[in-house]
Design a protein around this motif. Structure first.
Motif, mmCIF file in Angstrom:
data_model
loop_
_atom_site.group_PDB
_atom_site.id
_atom_site.type_symbol
_atom_site.label_atom_id
_atom_site.label_comp_id
_atom_site.label_asym_id
_atom_site.label_seq_id
_atom_site.Cartn_x
_atom_site.Cartn_y
_atom_site.Cartn_z
ATOM 1 N N ILE A 34 -6.756 11.215 -10.350
ATOM 2 C CA ILE A 34 -6.783 11.473 -8.912
ATOM 3 C C ILE A 34 -7.334 10.247 -8.198
ATOM 4 O O ILE A 34 -8.329 9.661 -8.606
ATOM 5 N N GLY A 35 -6.656 9.860 -7.132
ATOM 6 C CA GLY A 35 -7.054 8.696 -6.351
ATOM 7 C C GLY A 35 -6.354 7.410 -6.735
ATOM 8 O O GLY A 35 -6.355 6.457 -5.962
ATOM 9 N N HIS A 36 -5.745 7.368 -7.910
ATOM 10 C CA HIS A 36 -5.012 6.158 -8.294
ATOM 11 C C HIS A 36 -3.811 5.997 -7.371
ATOM 12 O O HIS A 36 -3.126 6.951 -7.044
ATOM 13 N N ASP A 53 6.020 1.352 0.024
ATOM 14 C CA ASP A 53 5.639 2.759 0.003
ATOM 15 C C ASP A 53 4.356 2.856 -0.806
ATOM 16 O O ASP A 53 4.229 2.214 -1.852
ATOM 17 N N THR A 54 3.407 3.637 -0.325
ATOM 18 C CA THR A 54 2.156 3.833 -1.049
ATOM 19 C C THR A 54 2.169 5.215 -1.679
ATOM 20 O O THR A 54 2.305 6.223 -0.983
ATOM 21 N N LEU A 55 2.058 5.266 -3.000
ATOM 22 C CA LEU A 55 2.000 6.525 -3.726
ATOM 23 C C LEU A 55 0.600 6.711 -4.272
ATOM 24 O O LEU A 55 0.047 5.816 -4.907
ATOM 25 N N THR A 56 0.023 7.870 -4.007
ATOM 26 C CA THR A 56 -1.343 8.174 -4.434
ATOM 27 C C THR A 56 -1.358 9.510 -5.151
ATOM 28 O O THR A 56 -0.717 10.465 -4.694
ATOM 29 N N ILE A 57 -2.088 9.606 -6.257
ATOM 30 C CA ILE A 57 -2.279 10.898 -6.916
ATOM 31 C C ILE A 57 -3.333 11.652 -6.112
ATOM 32 O O ILE A 57 -4.466 11.188 -5.970
ATOM 33 N N THR A 166 -2.048 -2.141 -7.093
ATOM 34 C CA THR A 166 -2.688 -0.849 -7.339
ATOM 35 C C THR A 166 -4.104 -0.905 -6.787
ATOM 36 O O THR A 166 -4.616 -1.979 -6.489
ATOM 37 N N ASN A 167 -4.731 0.261 -6.667
ATOM 38 C CA ASN A 167 -6.133 0.293 -6.257
ATOM 39 C C ASN A 167 -7.047 0.541 -7.451
ATOM 40 O O ASN A 167 -8.223 0.800 -7.294
ATOM 41 N N PHE A 168 -6.518 0.490 -8.653
ATOM 42 C CA PHE A 168 -7.318 0.713 -9.854
ATOM 43 C C PHE A 168 -7.082 -0.417 -10.835
ATOM 44 O O PHE A 168 -6.072 -1.105 -10.783
ATOM 45 N N HIS A 169 -8.040 -0.609 -11.704
ATOM 46 C CA HIS A 169 -7.962 -1.688 -12.695
ATOM 47 C C HIS A 169 -8.223 -1.094 -14.069
ATOM 48 O O HIS A 169 -9.238 -0.460 -14.287
#
Length: 176
Positions: A34-36, A53-57, A166-169
């Motif tokens: 969640i949040g990725h 396009d921004t896809l977010t869980i 991405t917003n995660f690493h």
């Protein structure tokens, strides 16, 4: 003598490829949380509706089923990656896939074409599974999926979709 020294100096500066992450029997998909968030870019043959396009869980309504902010669903267990089409899931690939593995589903057949192909997109270079999807033997699209970051690129007759950021690493993408 100067030429010999120059040759060894230049040869010593040669860039070496970093080691690849091996896809092994214990490899797993690790990107679903969640949040990725993925920002995807598009090249289209049709008139452009959007450039990115921004896809977010946003939630996990069932075990291993992840809802995206665009209301689509993705199934991601440690061993299996599925996408939803028309309210049903179809298997894109398994974490321990081998070349020529095939997964049948209502949305057609997905066949693993390669298991370690480097794919370069604005977000970097990633080693991916390359999976072709066909319906009734007719080619429809190609997916490039990375174990740590998910869908890296998707190609079909209407558009090419690719990972911008991405917003995660997780682990750093493999650089060539």
């Amino acid at each position: 003598m100067l030429m010999v020294i120059t040759y060894f100096a230049l040869a010593g500066c040669e860039k070496k490829d970093e080691p690849k992450l091996p896809i092994t029997e214990d490899s797993t998909f690790t990107f679903a949380a969640i949040g990725h968030q993925w920002i995807m870019g598009y090249d289209t043959a049709m008139p452009k509706v959007f450039d990115t396009d921004t896809l977010t869980i946003v939630s996990c309504p069932e075990s291993n089923t992840w809802q995206m902010n665009d209301s689509s669903l993705m199934y991601c267990s440690p061993n299996e990656f599925k996408l939803e089409k028309e309210g049903q899931f179809f298997t894109v690939c398994m974490a321990n896939a081998k070349v020529n593995d095939e997964y049948e589903g209502f949305a057609g057949n997905c066949k693993v074409v390669d298991i370690d192909i480097p794919v370069t997109v604005p977000a970097g270079t990633f080693n991916c599974f390359k999976v072709d999807r066909s319906v009734n033997g007719e080619y429809r699209e190609t997916y490039y999926v990375n174990l740590q970051f998910g869908l890296i690129k998707n190609e079909n007759a209407e558009y090419i979709c690719y990972l911008v950021s991405t917003n995660f690493h997780m682990l750093a993408p493999q650089q060539k």
